[in-house]
Design an enzyme around this catalytic site. Structure first.
Site, mmCIF file in Angstrom:
data_model
loop_
_atom_site.group_PDB
_atom_site.id
_atom_site.type_symbol
_atom_site.label_atom_id
_atom_site.label_comp_id
_atom_site.label_asym_id
_atom_site.label_seq_id
_atom_site.Cartn_x
_atom_site.Cartn_y
_atom_site.Cartn_z
ATOM 1 N N CYS A 124 3.379 3.045 -4.425
ATOM 2 C CA CYS A 124 2.331 2.366 -3.896
ATOM 3 C C CYS A 124 2.254 0.997 -4.177
ATOM 4 O O CYS A 124 1.215 -0.033 -3.823
ATOM 5 C CB CYS A 124 0.955 3.326 -4.037
ATOM 6 N N ASP A 134 0.468 -1.178 -12.468
ATOM 7 C CA ASP A 134 0.352 -0.970 -13.931
ATOM 8 C C ASP A 134 1.048 -0.985 -14.160
ATOM 9 O O ASP A 134 2.062 -1.408 -15.476
ATOM 10 C CB ASP A 134 -1.380 0.124 -13.635
ATOM 11 N N HIS A 184 -7.461 -7.287 -7.589
ATOM 12 C CA HIS A 184 -7.308 -6.498 -6.717
ATOM 13 C C HIS A 184 -8.345 -8.001 -5.728
ATOM 14 O O HIS A 184 -8.576 -7.610 -4.252
ATOM 15 C CB HIS A 184 -8.717 -5.654 -7.489
HETATM 16 C C1 PEP Z 1 -0.552 0.168 -9.088
HETATM 17 O O1 PEP Z 1 -0.776 -0.044 -9.885
HETATM 18 O O2 PEP Z 1 0.251 -0.056 -8.347
HETATM 19 C C2 PEP Z 1 -1.747 0.521 -7.971
HETATM 20 C C3 PEP Z 1 -1.029 1.165 -6.471
HETATM 21 O O3 PEP Z 1 -2.621 0.461 -8.608
HETATM 22 P P1 PEP Z 1 -4.018 -0.550 -8.729
HETATM 23 O O4 PEP Z 1 -2.948 -1.791 -8.005
HETATM 24 O O5 PEP Z 1 -4.650 -0.441 -7.561
HETATM 25 O O6 PEP Z 1 -3.898 -0.242 -9.578
HETATM 26 MG MG MG Z 2 -3.042 0.755 -11.036
#
Ligand code: PEP
Ligand code: MG
Length: 587
Positions: free
Chosen positions: A506, A459, A193
């Site tokens: 996403c 994920d 992140h």
């Molecule tokens: C993902 O896991 O692809 C996602 C968009 O969520 P994050 O990256 O915030 O875990």
């Molecule tokens: Mg995620």
């Protein structure tokens, strides 16, 4: 000063050049500052005042936590208050200040050192670990002696931040003001992140450098090449000039790409697609739209928590959501409920250390365990939905019961708002993230319970391939084009469409040109990504025919390896649409 070049993972493109500042996490001063004898009473007052302020902060933090999530986590602060009230602490500090005629900062650093030694000498692991509680309290006192946060901002302003690791909360606090020129870290992977945040804020960053902190001293001159994943320490003039040129090329190329933002989102054969923005901060909304986003496809709401030291109130949540909804209106905004846990720890929640956090209490699991916290967030999202462009997105769903539980809670909160005559969108759409392989396997069942699906490929890939997405030792296995991943993602998209539900990707896959083409070939039309990648993806998708891509991608799925698939797609699409790859490696 020797020239050193280190290779890492470029996680946020662009080139930063400037002076390094090494974040050592040492919060205490190393300078022994003397004070005149007549200033000692004032110095004693300063330390007493800092202790009193710290006590007030702790009491408030504890009350906040108790009212939101109960006594158990609040208990941690009892321990902190006990440390603070321990008479030997104040006596010790006063003795050093008066005896050595020094400033309170130095006295605190001495006391800190003493405690560290004592704790390190303990044989019991549990008590040894309490060292961090004492450090935490002493650091709070230290900050209350002066406005340490402001001092820290100044220190990193217009410099390159070098650190072993940065927690997302630290990163949010330190870099959200746009003053850091670049970032270089020992740890980290492409989708941590901190990396995502750096990209959002357009700060060049290289992570996974292993031992950059050992090679760099504050004040060294650095080049951080976030595009090629390289860090150069103390470059000679010729290298500086070379990178200056590269930097200018990158910037003018960026301008060129942004022009694409205003062009229609249509393929050559006139198939409409929708680029959306993933954001972590309300400040990014405008940037997202200026890069060509047609809505906010993912607001990672946990960043509301990561930017403060206490728990956010319903008003704090509401203000953030309403601001995003208003600035985006009439475009849609998908607010994801908090996805805390895993690498995203939350100091305010005192979450118990888990042996395997990635498989632990995170996302919706944590929200359903902390009902008051979740209810507060749901209420605020509902209140912010009055303009009718807000949608709710639930992270880390594993089973259908979780969705039913969320729906029950949503129903209850809506009834409360009705009673209080508070306006909200009665038909606010609810969606789930498909990030856990089990959820992917029951896409049809989930789709029937919700209004839309969003595939979190970051994920999903890590859980499906059993590869920790931020561990540089196994990141070579993290392959979005692995045939297993592609089959799975294709099945999810097809199932969602069969069920008549909207589906978005996403995860970072939507931002990679080859993967985005594959997704287009699978029939995906909504691509949500970090805003800086939107122009590039738009340019690629505008340069192809959707029907040709579909044919090529279907043929590619007969192949056995990620590499074969990638090569096949590049070769075939390049023949048909050479324009699509003009910029592949240059951003
Ligand atoms: C993902 O896991 O692809 C996602 C968009 O969520 P994050 O990256 O915030 O875990
Ligand atoms: Mg995620």
């Amino acid at each position: 000063m020797d020239l050193i070049r280190l290779r890492g993972i470029g996680v946020s493109p662009g080139i930063a050049m400037g002076e390094a500042v090494l974040s050592t996490r040492v919060l205490f001063t190393a300078r022994r500052e003397a004070v005149a004898a007549n200033r000692i009473p004032a110095e004693l007052k300063r330390i007493q005042r800092a202790l009193a302020r710290t006590r007030d902060d702790l009491v408030q933090l504890q009350a906040d936590i108790r009212s939101r999530i109960g006594d158990e986590p609040a208990f941690i602060f009892d321990a902190h208050l006990l440390i603070l009230q321990d008479k030997t602490l104040l006596d010790g500090l006063e003795r050093i200040i008066s005896g050595e005629k020094v400033k309170a900062e130095w006295a605190l650093s001495q006391v800190h050192q003493k405690y560290e030694k004592v704790f390190e000498g303990l044989s019991d692991e549990y008590f040894r670990q309490r060292k961090s509680d004492v450090s935490d309290v002493l650091a709070k006192i230290y900050r209350n002696l002066e406005d340490k946060a402001a001092a820290q901002d100044e220190e990193t302003a217009r410099r390159i931040l070098v650190a072993h690791d940065l927690m997302p909360s630290e990163a949010a606090l330190r870099i959200s003001h746009g003053q850091v020129l670049g970032i270089a870290l020992d740890m980290g992977g492409l989708t941590s992140h901190t990396a995502i945040l750096a990209r959002s804020l357009n700060i060049p960053a290289v992570v996974g450098l292993h031992d950059v902190t050992r090679h760099i001293r504050s004040g060294d001159y650095l080049i951080v090449d976030g595009t090629d994943g390289e860090v150069i320490i103390n470059p000679p003039p010729a290298v500086r000039t070379e990178f200056q040129g590269k930097r200018e090329k990158y910037l003018s190329y960026g301008k060129e790409l942004r022009k694409t933002a205003k062009l229609p989102s249509r393929t050559l054969d006139d198939v409409r697609f929708t680029p959306l923005a993933n954001i972590e901060l309300p400040e990014e909304v405008q940037m997202g739209f200026s890069y060509g986003a047609e809505g906010i496809g993912l607001f990672r709401s946990e960043f509301i928590f990561l930017q403060r030291t206490t728990l956010p109130s319903e008003e704090d949540h509401y203000e953030t959501y309403f601001r995003i909804a208003k600035e985006s209106h009439p475009a849609p905004v998908y607010i994801r409920t908090i996805d805390i846990g895993g690498e995203k720890a939350l100091p305010q929640l005192q979450i118990e250390q888990e042996p395997n956090p990635a498989l632990g209490l995170r996302g919706i699991r944590l929200s359903l365990k902390n009902r008051d916290l979740f209810r507060t967030q749901i209420r605020a999202i509902l209140r912010a939905s009055s303009l009718r462009n807000v949608r709710i997105l639930i992270p880390m769903v594993t089973e259908i019961e979780e969705v039913l539980e969320v729906k029950r809670l949503l129903h209850e909160v809506k009834a409360e708002l009705d009673e209080a005559k508070i306006k909200y969108d009665q038909h606010i759409p609810l969606g789930v993230m498909i990030e856990v392989p089990a959820a992917a396997a029951v896409t049809d069942l989930l789709a029937r319970e919700v209004d839309y699906l969003s595939i979190g490929t970051n994920d999903l890939i890590q859980y499906y391939l059993a590869v920790d997405r931020s561990n540089e030792h196994v990141s070579y296995l993290y392959k979005p084009l692995h045939p297993a991943v592609l089959r799975l993602v294709r099945a999810i998209i097809r199932t969602a469409q069969r069920e008549g539900k909207g589906v978005t990707v996403c995860g970072e896959m939507a931002a990679d040109p080859i993967s985005a083409l594959v997704l287009l070939g699978f029939g995906l039309r909504m691509f949500s990504m970090n805003p800086i990648f939107i122009p590039r993806i738009k340019k690629v998708l505008r340069a192809v025919e959707a029907r040709t891509v579909r044919r090529i991608v279907n043929a590619a799925l007969e192949l056995r390896t990620a590499r074969e698939i990638e090569e096949y797609i590049i070769e075939k699409i390049l023949v048909k649409h050479p324009q699509a790859f003009l910029m592949r490696h240059s951003s």
